[in-house]
Design a protein around this motif. Structure first.
Motif, PDB file in Angstrom:
ATOM      1  N   TYR A  41       0.825  -1.201   0.000  1.00 47.52           N
ATOM      2  CA  TYR A  41       0.000   0.000   0.000  1.00 47.52           C
ATOM      3  C   TYR A  41       0.863   1.256   0.000  1.00 47.52           C
ATOM      4  O   TYR A  41       1.891   1.326   0.676  1.00 47.52           O
ATOM      5  CB  TYR A  41      -0.934   0.008   1.215  1.00 47.52           C
ATOM      6  N   TRP A  42       0.437   2.229  -0.759  1.00 49.12           N
ATOM      7  CA  TRP A  42       1.166   3.490  -0.883  1.00 49.12           C
ATOM      8  C   TRP A  42       1.250   4.191   0.478  1.00 49.12           C
ATOM      9  O   TRP A  42       0.251   4.396   1.143  1.00 49.12           O
ATOM     10  CB  TRP A  42       0.449   4.390  -1.884  1.00 49.12           C
ATOM     11  N   ASP A  43       2.453   4.542   0.879  1.00 51.96           N
ATOM     12  CA  ASP A  43       2.687   5.293   2.113  1.00 51.96           C
ATOM     13  C   ASP A  43       2.350   4.483   3.367  1.00 51.96           C
ATOM     14  O   ASP A  43       1.938   5.039   4.388  1.00 51.96           O
ATOM     15  CB  ASP A  43       1.888   6.607   2.110  1.00 51.96           C
ATOM     16  N   PHE A  44       2.495   3.160   3.289  1.00 52.27           N
ATOM     17  CA  PHE A  44       2.276   2.306   4.455  1.00 52.27           C
ATOM     18  C   PHE A  44       3.507   1.434   4.692  1.00 52.27           C
ATOM     19  O   PHE A  44       4.224   1.078   3.753  1.00 52.27           O
ATOM     20  CB  PHE A  44       1.055   1.403   4.266  1.00 52.27           C
ATOM     21  N   ALA A  45       3.702   1.095   5.943  1.00 47.11           N
ATOM     22  CA  ALA A  45       4.821   0.230   6.305  1.00 47.11           C
ATOM     23  C   ALA A  45       4.580  -1.183   5.780  1.00 47.11           C
ATOM     24  O   ALA A  45       3.457  -1.569   5.432  1.00 47.11           O
ATOM     25  CB  ALA A  45       4.995   0.203   7.820  1.00 47.11           C
ATOM     26  N   GLU A  46       5.650  -1.985   5.778  1.00 43.99           N
ATOM     27  CA  GLU A  46       5.547  -3.352   5.265  1.00 43.99           C
ATOM     28  C   GLU A  46       4.585  -4.206   6.084  1.00 43.99           C
ATOM     29  O   GLU A  46       4.104  -5.237   5.596  1.00 43.99           O
ATOM     30  CB  GLU A  46       6.927  -4.004   5.241  1.00 43.99           C
ATOM     31  N   ASP A  47       4.289  -3.795   7.304  1.00 43.07           N
ATOM     32  CA  ASP A  47       3.344  -4.547   8.132  1.00 43.07           C
ATOM     33  C   ASP A  47       1.972  -4.647   7.468  1.00 43.07           C
ATOM     34  O   ASP A  47       1.188  -5.552   7.782  1.00 43.07           O
ATOM     35  CB  ASP A  47       3.183  -3.874   9.500  1.00 43.07           C
ATOM     36  N   PHE A  48       1.675  -3.703   6.581  1.00 48.41           N
ATOM     37  CA  PHE A  48       0.365  -3.685   5.930  1.00 48.41           C
ATOM     38  C   PHE A  48       0.372  -4.418   4.587  1.00 48.41           C
ATOM     39  O   PHE A  48      -0.667  -4.509   3.933  1.00 48.41           O
ATOM     40  CB  PHE A  48      -0.101  -2.235   5.719  1.00 48.41           C
ATOM     41  N   ASP A  49       1.527  -4.929   4.167  1.00 40.92           N
ATOM     42  CA  ASP A  49       1.587  -5.656   2.898  1.00 40.92           C
ATOM     43  C   ASP A  49       0.629  -6.846   2.919  1.00 40.92           C
ATOM     44  O   ASP A  49       0.409  -7.475   3.964  1.00 40.92           O
ATOM     45  CB  ASP A  49       3.003  -6.175   2.642  1.00 40.92           C
ATOM     46  N   ASP A 207      -1.883  15.117 -10.739  1.00 37.25           N
ATOM     47  CA  ASP A 207      -2.986  15.155  -9.786  1.00 37.25           C
ATOM     48  C   ASP A 207      -3.579  13.786  -9.535  1.00 37.25           C
ATOM     49  O   ASP A 207      -4.746  13.657  -9.216  1.00 37.25           O
ATOM     50  CB  ASP A 207      -4.088  16.106 -10.290  1.00 37.25           C
ATOM     51  N   SER A 208      -2.799  12.746  -9.698  1.00 39.32           N
ATOM     52  CA  SER A 208      -3.300  11.397  -9.441  1.00 39.32           C
ATOM     53  C   SER A 208      -3.730  11.275  -7.986  1.00 39.32           C
ATOM     54  O   SER A 208      -3.080  11.765  -7.087  1.00 39.32           O
ATOM     55  CB  SER A 208      -2.205  10.361  -9.741  1.00 39.32           C
ATOM     56  N   CYS A 209      -4.880  10.628  -7.795  1.00 40.49           N
ATOM     57  CA  CYS A 209      -5.331  10.412  -6.428  1.00 40.49           C
ATOM     58  C   CYS A 209      -4.401   9.425  -5.753  1.00 40.49           C
ATOM     59  O   CYS A 209      -3.942   8.482  -6.374  1.00 40.49           O
ATOM     60  CB  CYS A 209      -6.757   9.831  -6.432  1.00 40.49           C
ATOM     61  N   VAL A 210      -4.147   9.634  -4.504  1.00 42.26           N
ATOM     62  CA  VAL A 210      -3.391   8.665  -3.707  1.00 42.26           C
ATOM     63  C   VAL A 210      -4.253   8.304  -2.513  1.00 42.26           C
ATOM     64  O   VAL A 210      -4.469   9.116  -1.626  1.00 42.26           O
ATOM     65  CB  VAL A 210      -2.028   9.240  -3.246  1.00 42.26           C
ATOM     66  N   PHE A 211      -4.807   7.091  -2.530  1.00 44.02           N
ATOM     67  CA  PHE A 211      -5.720   6.642  -1.503  1.00 44.02           C
ATOM     68  C   PHE A 211      -4.904   5.943  -0.417  1.00 44.02           C
ATOM     69  O   PHE A 211      -4.449   4.828  -0.609  1.00 44.02           O
ATOM     70  CB  PHE A 211      -6.756   5.670  -2.073  1.00 44.02           C
ATOM     71  N   VAL A 212      -4.728   6.582   0.732  1.00 41.98           N
ATOM     72  CA  VAL A 212      -3.769   6.039   1.704  1.00 41.98           C
ATOM     73  C   VAL A 212      -4.352   5.768   3.084  1.00 41.98           C
ATOM     74  O   VAL A 212      -3.668   5.202   3.936  1.00 41.98           O
ATOM     75  CB  VAL A 212      -2.553   6.980   1.864  1.00 41.98           C
ATOM     76  N   SER A 213      -5.568   6.184   3.363  1.00 39.90           N
ATOM     77  CA  SER A 213      -6.080   6.002   4.723  1.00 39.90           C
ATOM     78  C   SER A 213      -6.515   4.573   4.928  1.00 39.90           C
ATOM     79  O   SER A 213      -7.503   4.122   4.398  1.00 39.90           O
ATOM     80  CB  SER A 213      -7.267   6.938   4.976  1.00 39.90           C
ATOM     81  N   LYS A 214      -5.738   3.839   5.721  1.00 43.51           N
ATOM     82  CA  LYS A 214      -6.033   2.417   5.919  1.00 43.51           C
ATOM     83  C   LYS A 214      -5.740   2.012   7.344  1.00 43.51           C
ATOM     84  O   LYS A 214      -4.628   2.193   7.823  1.00 43.51           O
ATOM     85  CB  LYS A 214      -5.225   1.540   4.961  1.00 43.51           C
ATOM     86  N   LYS A 215      -6.754   1.497   8.033  1.00 41.59           N
ATOM     87  CA  LYS A 215      -6.551   0.999   9.393  1.00 41.59           C
ATOM     88  C   LYS A 215      -7.325  -0.296   9.559  1.00 41.59           C
ATOM     89  O   LYS A 215      -8.388  -0.485   8.969  1.00 41.59           O
ATOM     90  CB  LYS A 215      -7.032   2.026  10.430  1.00 41.59           C
ATOM     91  N   PHE A 216      -6.796  -1.200  10.365  1.00 43.62           N
ATOM     92  CA  PHE A 216      -7.478  -2.490  10.608  1.00 43.62           C
ATOM     93  C   PHE A 216      -7.883  -2.560  12.081  1.00 43.62           C
ATOM     94  O   PHE A 216      -7.228  -2.013  12.923  1.00 43.62           O
ATOM     95  CB  PHE A 216      -6.537  -3.651  10.256  1.00 43.62           C
TER      96      PHE A 216
END
Length: 216
Positions: A41-49, A207-216
């Motif tokens: 995931y864009w702008d997320f640590a490897e823990d979220f892979d 201006d590409s969107c970057v969808f980065v908000s991700k929490k579990f």
């Protein structure tokens, strides 16, 4: 976002099963030896892979559902593009969710448009129109919401298998034990040209969107 990603342009979005929301992803990683595809995931640590294994996709239906979770990266609509928005247009929109105000991105369709004269800040247009969006996915699916253009992203045409070849290679590995024809036969010289044109377009689109908000 890390410094390495600042100079990159996203090519694919990915639909997460954990919250039914779309996320921008980095280039896919394919481990042919372990028969594994890694989604980062864009702008997320490897823990979220997320790792996907060839042996975990056992039927054609499962493979098709997996392929549908990828798409060319969306692009945020700009104020000056207001005129291009039409009713029945499929879009992806931001949605603020929960007490922590997490921003998620879900699919919708333009249901109505209330056009208003644009304001100006110097040479820059400021869109003051409102757009009625019928949510197709997410917690508000089946309802409508009015929003400004800043929350709306346009979908890009193109085939994910062409945009990122590693996805195509992984799909071919899944198809082999299912006795399905390899997707390699689906590619022509025209497909290669499409990929080159699409990549060039994305690199020029700031201006590409970057969808980065991700929490579990």
């Amino acid at each position: 976002m890390g410094s390495g990603e600042k100079n990159q342009k996203p090519l694919l979005d990915f639909l997460s099963n954990s919250d039914d929301s779309w996320y921008t992803i980095r280039p896919l990683v394919l481990d042919s030896y372990k028969e594994t595809l890694i989604v980062k995931y864009w702008d997320f640590a490897e823990d979220f892979d997320e790792c996907f294994f060839v042996h975990s996709l056992k039927t054609l239906e499962e493979l098709e559902d997996f392929k549908k979770r990828f798409r060319p990266a969306c692009v945020q609509l700009q104020d000056k593009e207001c005129k291009d928005v039409q009713t029945m247009m499929n879009v992806c929109c931001s949605f603020i969710q929960g007490d922590e105000e997490e921003v998620k991105f879900y699919n919708g369709v333009i249901d109505s448009i209330n056009r208003k004269p644009h304001a100006r800040e110097g040479r820059k247009q400021i869109c003051e129109c409102s757009f009625g969006v019928a949510w197709l996915r997410g917690p508000m699916a089946g309802t409508k919401e009015s929003m400004g253009i800043e929350r709306i992203c346009k979908l890009k045409s193109g085939t994910p298998l062409v945009v990122d070849r590693k996805l195509a290679d992984f799909v071919s590995m899944v198809e082999a034990p299912l006795n399905l024809p390899s997707n390699d036969s689906d590619y022509s010289e025209e497909d290669v040209e499409v990929k080159m044109l699409y990549t060039a377009e994305m690199l020029n689109d700031i201006d590409s969107c970057v969808f980065v908000s991700k929490k579990f």
